[in-house]
Design a protein around this motif. Structure first.
Motif, PDB file in Angstrom:
ATOM      1  N   TYR A   1       0.837  -1.213   0.000  1.00 11.62           N
ATOM      2  CA  TYR A   1       0.000   0.000   0.000  1.00 11.62           C
ATOM      3  C   TYR A   1       0.863   1.250   0.000  1.00 11.62           C
ATOM      4  O   TYR A   1       0.666   2.157  -0.815  1.00 11.62           O
TER       5      TYR A   1
ATOM      6  N   ARG B   1       3.058   1.753  -3.237  1.00  6.88           N
ATOM      7  CA  ARG B   1       2.285   2.266  -4.375  1.00  6.88           C
ATOM      8  C   ARG B   1       1.861   3.714  -4.172  1.00  6.88           C
ATOM      9  O   ARG B   1       1.906   4.522  -5.096  1.00  6.88           O
ATOM     10  N   ALA B   2       1.437   4.025  -2.960  1.00  5.94           N
ATOM     11  CA  ALA B   2       0.959   5.385  -2.697  1.00  5.94           C
ATOM     12  C   ALA B   2       2.078   6.414  -2.805  1.00  5.94           C
ATOM     13  O   ALA B   2       1.857   7.523  -3.290  1.00  5.94           O
TER      14      ALA B   2
ATOM     15  N   THR C   1       5.080   6.121  -4.433  1.00  7.61           N
ATOM     16  CA  THR C   1       5.889   6.139  -5.655  1.00  7.61           C
ATOM     17  C   THR C   1       5.027   6.324  -6.895  1.00  7.61           C
ATOM     18  O   THR C   1       5.463   6.025  -7.999  1.00  7.61           O
ATOM     19  N   ARG C   2       3.834   6.827  -6.718  1.00  7.16           N
ATOM     20  CA  ARG C   2       2.883   6.942  -7.817  1.00  7.16           C
ATOM     21  C   ARG C   2       3.348   7.931  -8.882  1.00  7.16           C
ATOM     22  O   ARG C   2       3.228   7.692 -10.057  1.00  7.16           O
ATOM     23  N   GLY C   3       3.869   9.058  -8.486  1.00 10.89           N
ATOM     24  CA  GLY C   3       4.240  10.079  -9.456  1.00 10.89           C
ATOM     25  C   GLY C   3       5.720  10.387  -9.446  1.00 10.89           C
ATOM     26  O   GLY C   3       6.382  10.282  -8.415  1.00 10.89           O
TER      27      GLY C   3
END
Length: 189
Positions: free
Chosen positions: A7, A10-11, A13-15
């Motif tokens: 979780y 992903r949160a 390293t999204r952009g």
């Protein structure tokens, strides 16, 4: 624990912008130390950036996330009500929060090892692990004890800056002017 790691990974390293903004301060200190010292202190600047990444994730990011979860969302209550031990949840959050720093820490460590040699591998690995555990412990302590996100942000900024910028982390203790109080780091001159 794996779900928490996934979780946060992903949160966080999204952009691409968030990854760049996350790293701009430690990398800018490397640049400043390199330019001011004429390249003489590049090894300590690289090591200082590794310390700054790890301390920043543990003391600042982790503490701010925990306090934010408690005050702004029910995620903290949901998380704590899930089956499993508390230390596994804490470890999962801490590892997940560290994922964005991992590529930078690995790159800086490889650069440092190319300059120092293979004999430095055990010390660097032991130092990184112990620093990560120490900073995550402080981050958890702050996150559990503090209640307001703004105070947590300010306190963690002071702690990270006080622990990584002013003491000889980015530069060797030998450049400190005489008369400054001797600390445990600078007493090894």
């Amino acid at each position: 624990m794996m779900a928490l790691i996934e979780y946060y990974a992903r949160a966080l390293t999204r952009g691409r912008f968030s990854l760049i903004s996350f790293a701009i301060q430690p990398l800018s200190f490397i640049f400043i130390v390199y330019v001011v010292s004429g390249g003489r202190f590049l090894n300590t600047a690289l090591a200082g950036a590794v310390v700054s990444f790890i301390a920043g994730v543990g003391i600042a990011d982790l503490a701010i996330e925990l306090v934010g979860m408690k005050t702004r969302s029910r995620f903290y209550d949901i998380l704590m009500s899930l089956p499993g031990s508390g230390w596994k949840k804490a470890l999962g959050i801490s590892i997940g929060m560290s994922v964005p720093a991992l590529p930078y820490v690995l790159l800086l460590t490889v650069l440092l090892l190319t300059r120092l040699g293979a004999w430095a591998v055990p010390g660097i690995i032991l130092g990184i692990i112990s620093l990560w555990l120490w900073s995550a412990g402080i981050g958890f302590l702050l996150g559990v004890r503090m209640k307001e996100p703004v105070r947590t942000i300010r306190l963690s900024n002071i702690l990270v800056t006080g622990l990584t910028v002013f003491p000889p982390v980015y530069y060797p203790p030998s450049v400190l002017p005489d008369g400054l109080p001797e600390s445990s780091c600078s007493s090894q001159r």
